[in-house]
Enzyme design. Sequence first.
Site, mmCIF file in Angstrom:
data_model
loop_
_atom_site.group_PDB
_atom_site.id
_atom_site.type_symbol
_atom_site.label_atom_id
_atom_site.label_comp_id
_atom_site.label_asym_id
_atom_site.label_seq_id
_atom_site.Cartn_x
_atom_site.Cartn_y
_atom_site.Cartn_z
ATOM 1 N N LYS A 21 -1.215 11.132 6.469
ATOM 2 C CA LYS A 21 -0.811 10.056 7.364
ATOM 3 C C LYS A 21 -0.076 8.961 6.610
ATOM 4 O O LYS A 21 0.984 8.481 7.039
ATOM 5 C CB LYS A 21 -2.044 9.500 8.071
ATOM 6 C CG LYS A 21 -1.812 8.252 8.915
ATOM 7 C CD LYS A 21 -2.191 6.967 8.180
ATOM 8 C CE LYS A 21 -3.670 6.894 7.858
ATOM 9 N NZ LYS A 21 -4.057 5.614 7.219
ATOM 10 N N LYS A 40 0.838 -1.208 0.000
ATOM 11 C CA LYS A 40 0.000 0.000 0.000
ATOM 12 C C LYS A 40 0.868 1.252 0.000
ATOM 13 O O LYS A 40 0.503 2.272 -0.605
ATOM 14 C CB LYS A 40 -0.940 0.009 1.208
ATOM 15 C CG LYS A 40 -1.889 1.201 1.258
ATOM 16 C CD LYS A 40 -2.794 1.285 0.033
ATOM 17 C CE LYS A 40 -3.659 2.557 0.029
ATOM 18 N NZ LYS A 40 -4.706 2.554 1.044
#
Length: 306
Positions: free
Chosen positions: A256, A188
Site C-alpha cells: 500500500k 514517510k
Amino acid sequence: MEVRLRPFNNKCGGIPLEKTIGFIGTGVMGKSMVQHLLNNSHSVYIYNRSKDKALDLIENGAVWCESPKDVAQQADIIFTIVGYPYDVEEVYFGSDGLLPHGKFNSVFIDMTTSTPTLAKKIYEEGKKKGIQALDAPVSGGDIGAKNGTLTIMVGGDEQTFTDILPIISCFGQNIVYQGTAGSGQHTKMCNQIAIATNMIGVCEALVYAKKAGLDPETVLKSISAGAAGSWSLSNYVPRILSGDYSPGFFIKHFIKDMKIALEEAEKMNLPLPGLALAKQMYEELAEQGEENNGTQALIKYWDQFE
C-alpha cells in the site's frame, strides 16, 4: 481560527488535567503505543474494529468506546493508526467519524501511513471546526513501538506540533517537524522508498552468503558494523535466520505504501525504478499468500531459484 493547546510540562506526560486522550487502532503498532500512555498514568479512550485486539488494554485500564464518534466526544487529543487510506477516510469523515463529532479545540494526530492529499484534507476540514490536525506517520515497526523508540515525521502547524510534542514522546525518540500539512506523509514516502530497495539488498546479500557457503550469522557480524549497516540488516536478518516472518510491518501494508509513493512520484514526473521493482517482488509474494507476513519474508522470493 487559530487553535492553541496549553504547553505540556514534561516528557511523556504533563498534559493539562482537563485534556483527555483517545486512541483509534490497537493493532501491531497501536497496542504498544496505548500501553505506553497507560504506563505513564494517562487515561485513554480506545476504539478498534476488533474489540478482541483491545482486551489486554482494557484490562490494563483503557476505556473502551463503541465507535470513533464516542472517542471524539470523550477525548481532546486523539491518535489514529489504522490500515489504509480508506480506513482513515472512514474514521475521520464517516457518519460516526471524528470530524463530524470532534470537540472544538481538540487535536487529531493521524499516525497511519496514508496519502499527503488526505492529510491535507483532514487538516483543512479540521480548521473549519476549530480542530487542529497533524499527520505523523511512524517508522520503526513493532520493535520501535514496544520500546517507545519510533521515528515520527510530523506535518501540520508548527505550534501545534510543539504543544503536542511531550505526549508524542511517549512513543518515539526521533520526532521531527517536517513542515505544513502533508509533509509528514511525504517524508514517510521517502522512508519507505529507502527501505524498499534496502530490503532487496539485505535479502540478496543473505542468499549470496548462503550460496557461497558462508555462515550468514558470521557474515552479519561483519557487514552490519560496516558501510552496509542498516536498521533492516540488524533487525530483520536475525528474524530471517530464525525463520520468524511474523509482522513487525505487514507486506500488504508495505505494498500500500509503495503504491502511494509511486502515485505521488508520477504526479511529479519522477521515475523510481528501484521502488517499482520492490513493489513487483512484494506483490508476487502477496499472490502466494504471504501478505500477512512481515516485510522480511521478501527472502522467500528466492525460493523459486533453489
